[in-house]
Design a protein around this motif. Structure first.
Motif, mmCIF file in Angstrom:
data_model
loop_
_atom_site.group_PDB
_atom_site.id
_atom_site.type_symbol
_atom_site.label_atom_id
_atom_site.label_comp_id
_atom_site.label_asym_id
_atom_site.label_seq_id
_atom_site.Cartn_x
_atom_site.Cartn_y
_atom_site.Cartn_z
ATOM 1 N N LEU A 51 1.417 -15.884 -59.055
ATOM 2 C CA LEU A 51 0.216 -15.024 -58.507
ATOM 3 C C LEU A 51 0.868 -13.793 -57.833
ATOM 4 N N ALA A 52 0.380 -12.780 -58.237
ATOM 5 C CA ALA A 52 0.466 -11.594 -57.504
ATOM 6 C C ALA A 52 -0.674 -10.850 -57.015
ATOM 7 N N ILE A 53 -0.567 -10.415 -55.716
ATOM 8 C CA ILE A 53 -1.718 -9.871 -55.181
ATOM 9 C C ILE A 53 -1.535 -8.550 -54.530
ATOM 10 N N ILE A 54 -2.392 -7.462 -54.768
ATOM 11 C CA ILE A 54 -2.551 -5.977 -54.202
ATOM 12 C C ILE A 54 -3.395 -5.951 -53.069
ATOM 13 N N MET A 55 -2.828 -6.420 -51.987
ATOM 14 C CA MET A 55 -3.650 -6.738 -50.835
ATOM 15 C C MET A 55 -4.586 -5.350 -50.167
ATOM 16 N N ASP A 56 -5.606 -5.134 -50.760
ATOM 17 C CA ASP A 56 -6.055 -3.571 -50.258
ATOM 18 C C ASP A 56 -7.368 -3.696 -49.626
ATOM 19 N N GLY A 57 -7.444 -2.683 -48.584
ATOM 20 C CA GLY A 57 -8.918 -2.732 -48.013
ATOM 21 C C GLY A 57 -8.757 -2.807 -46.457
ATOM 22 N N ASN A 58 -7.705 -3.056 -45.991
ATOM 23 C CA ASN A 58 -7.501 -3.334 -44.705
ATOM 24 C C ASN A 58 -8.083 -2.038 -43.692
ATOM 25 N N GLY A 59 -7.850 -0.904 -44.035
ATOM 26 C CA GLY A 59 -8.266 0.458 -43.516
ATOM 27 C C GLY A 59 -9.851 0.347 -43.280
ATOM 28 N N ARG A 81 -6.666 -7.964 -57.181
ATOM 29 C CA ARG A 81 -6.503 -6.853 -56.324
ATOM 30 C C ARG A 81 -7.970 -6.821 -55.472
ATOM 31 N N THR A 82 -8.011 -6.794 -54.431
ATOM 32 C CA THR A 82 -9.108 -6.895 -53.478
ATOM 33 C C THR A 82 -9.423 -5.511 -53.243
ATOM 34 N N SER A 83 -10.650 -5.458 -52.493
ATOM 35 C CA SER A 83 -11.246 -4.241 -52.033
ATOM 36 C C SER A 83 -11.911 -3.226 -52.932
ATOM 37 N N GLY A 84 -12.175 -3.819 -54.236
ATOM 38 C CA GLY A 84 -13.142 -3.097 -55.110
ATOM 39 C C GLY A 84 -12.543 -1.631 -55.894
ATOM 40 N N GLU A 85 -11.062 -1.578 -55.519
ATOM 41 C CA GLU A 85 -10.372 -0.599 -56.475
ATOM 42 C C GLU A 85 -9.969 -1.250 -57.739
ATOM 43 N N VAL A 86 -10.024 -0.584 -58.839
ATOM 44 C CA VAL A 86 -9.697 -1.122 -60.054
ATOM 45 C C VAL A 86 -8.432 -0.413 -60.772
ATOM 46 N N ARG A 87 -7.319 -0.456 -59.922
ATOM 47 C CA ARG A 87 -6.225 0.418 -60.468
ATOM 48 C C ARG A 87 -4.764 -0.519 -60.042
ATOM 49 N N TYR A 122 1.429 -8.614 -69.456
ATOM 50 C CA TYR A 122 0.420 -9.557 -70.015
ATOM 51 C C TYR A 122 -0.198 -10.447 -68.853
ATOM 52 N N ALA A 123 0.089 -9.836 -67.771
ATOM 53 C CA ALA A 123 -0.737 -10.706 -66.632
ATOM 54 C C ALA A 123 -2.349 -10.505 -66.871
ATOM 55 N N GLU A 124 -2.999 -11.707 -66.199
ATOM 56 C CA GLU A 124 -4.585 -11.302 -66.328
ATOM 57 C C GLU A 124 -4.897 -10.886 -65.010
ATOM 58 N N PHE A 125 -5.884 -9.817 -65.002
ATOM 59 C CA PHE A 125 -6.330 -9.136 -63.983
ATOM 60 C C PHE A 125 -7.667 -9.652 -63.218
ATOM 61 N N TYR A 126 -7.567 -9.477 -61.984
ATOM 62 C CA TYR A 126 -8.924 -10.075 -61.432
ATOM 63 C C TYR A 126 -9.238 -9.192 -60.219
ATOM 64 N N PHE A 127 -10.311 -8.496 -60.100
ATOM 65 C CA PHE A 127 -10.694 -7.787 -59.112
ATOM 66 C C PHE A 127 -11.939 -8.033 -58.266
ATOM 67 N N THR A 128 -11.968 -7.929 -57.141
ATOM 68 C CA THR A 128 -12.850 -8.524 -56.217
ATOM 69 C C THR A 128 -13.280 -7.250 -55.062
ATOM 70 N N ASP A 129 -14.537 -7.230 -54.840
ATOM 71 C CA ASP A 129 -14.643 -6.245 -53.728
ATOM 72 C C ASP A 129 -14.393 -6.745 -52.210
ATOM 73 N N VAL A 130 -14.131 -8.202 -52.120
ATOM 74 C CA VAL A 130 -13.596 -8.328 -50.633
ATOM 75 C C VAL A 130 -12.369 -7.795 -50.316
ATOM 76 N N PHE A 131 -12.629 -7.217 -49.005
ATOM 77 C CA PHE A 131 -11.552 -6.528 -48.386
ATOM 78 C C PHE A 131 -10.468 -7.717 -47.986
ATOM 79 N N TRP A 132 -9.281 -7.125 -48.150
ATOM 80 C CA TRP A 132 -8.152 -8.229 -48.091
ATOM 81 C C TRP A 132 -8.277 -8.940 -46.740
ATOM 82 N N PRO A 133 -8.609 -8.270 -45.324
ATOM 83 C CA PRO A 133 -8.637 -9.273 -44.163
ATOM 84 C C PRO A 133 -9.781 -10.382 -44.306
#
Ligand code: IPE
Ligand code: IPE
Ligand code: MG
Length: 254
Positions: free
Chosen positions: A16-24, A189-195, A206-217
């Protein structure tokens, strides 16, 4: 069983890989300084690491600091490095007792001597961990990683240690920082960014992508399992047809 048959018939979540975004933004919404968001972000890291151990996930990669994040205000960079050092010392005991192995990817040369030493010590101390491999991407950029690999390959070829004709996807991968780590199955990837923001460019082919609006914290075990449930509904084909995949699954069950 061929490698591809094995790949398509294996629906488990190994990496599992996570782009932890949205702290700011999490902090800004509360009228708090950005650093407060990063502090809460560390709490989320601790929660998710625990949940991955509980769920039997073998590899967790966290994008903690990108090669581009060096361009942020110095005060924020310093605060992030401070939080990293704190995290390493506060989690040391737990990592050892739970068999968590730390591995760092990224360009270490840009990190301070103090951070480099703390990371190397933690990696060495936890190297026998058998439960979860926690991959921290620090000063990491996918392009930078691929470029560093290309330079190493070129140097080995010049030194006569590598036959360019023998180079293929598999041997190229071994030159990346992720070396012996399997490719990510699910990338959140958290925080609603889709990149992808330069994360695991080669490995996420070949990873599956999952995006959520939830901020990382705010990301917690419940959000993690929502993502895993979605992943389990996905049909991965790796370029094959649906029928071929069906056959591969049947073969592996026989
Ligand atoms: C992610 O949160 C953490 C790092 C990049 C270090 P951000 O700091 O990017 O938070 P936002 O995107 O500004 O809300
Ligand atoms: C990606 O987030 C890097 C990390 C999560 C460490 P950023 O916040 O830096 O990415 P952009 O700038 O929104 O693409
Ligand atoms: Mg961000």
């Amino acid at each position: 069983m061929s490698d591809l048959t094995k790949t398509v018939s294996d629906s488990s979540l190994t990496h599992l890989a996570i782009i932890m975004d949205g702290n700011g933004r999490w902090a800004k919404r509360r009228g708090l300084p950005r650093v407060a968001g990063h502090q809460q972000g560390v709490e989320a890291v601790t929660r998710i690491v625990d949940e991955c151990v509980r769920s039997g996930i073998r590899f967790l990669s966290l994008f903690a600091f990108s090669s581009e994040n060096w361009g942020r205000p110095q005060q924020e960079v310093d605060a992030l490095m401070g939080l990293l050092l704190q995290y390493l010392s506060s989690q040391r005991q737990k990592m050892l007792s739970e068999g968590i192995r730390l591995k760092v990817i990224g360009d270490r040369n840009r990190l301070s001597e103090m951070v480099r030493t703390a990371l190397a010590d933690a990696e060495k101390e936890t190297s026998q961990g058998q439960s979860l491999t926690l991959v921290l991407a620090l000063s990491y950029g996918g392009r930078d990683e691929i470029m560093r690999a290309a330079k190493k390959i070129a140097q080995d070829a010049l030194d006569g240690q590598l036959d360019i004709e023998q180079l293929d996807n598999k041997s190229f991968s071994a030159f990346l920082d992720t070396g012996d780590i399997p490719e990510p199955d699910l990338l959140i990837r958290t925080s609603g960014e889709v990149r992808i923001s330069n994360f695991l460019l080669w490995q996420a082919a070949y990873a599956e992508f999952y995006f959520t609006d939830v901020f990382w914290p705010d990301f917690d075990a419940e959000e993690l399992h929502k993502a895993i449930n979605v992943y389990q509904q996905r049909k991965r084909r790796f370029g094959l047809t649906e029928d071929q995949v069906g056959l591969a699954i049947k073969e592996s069950n026989d």
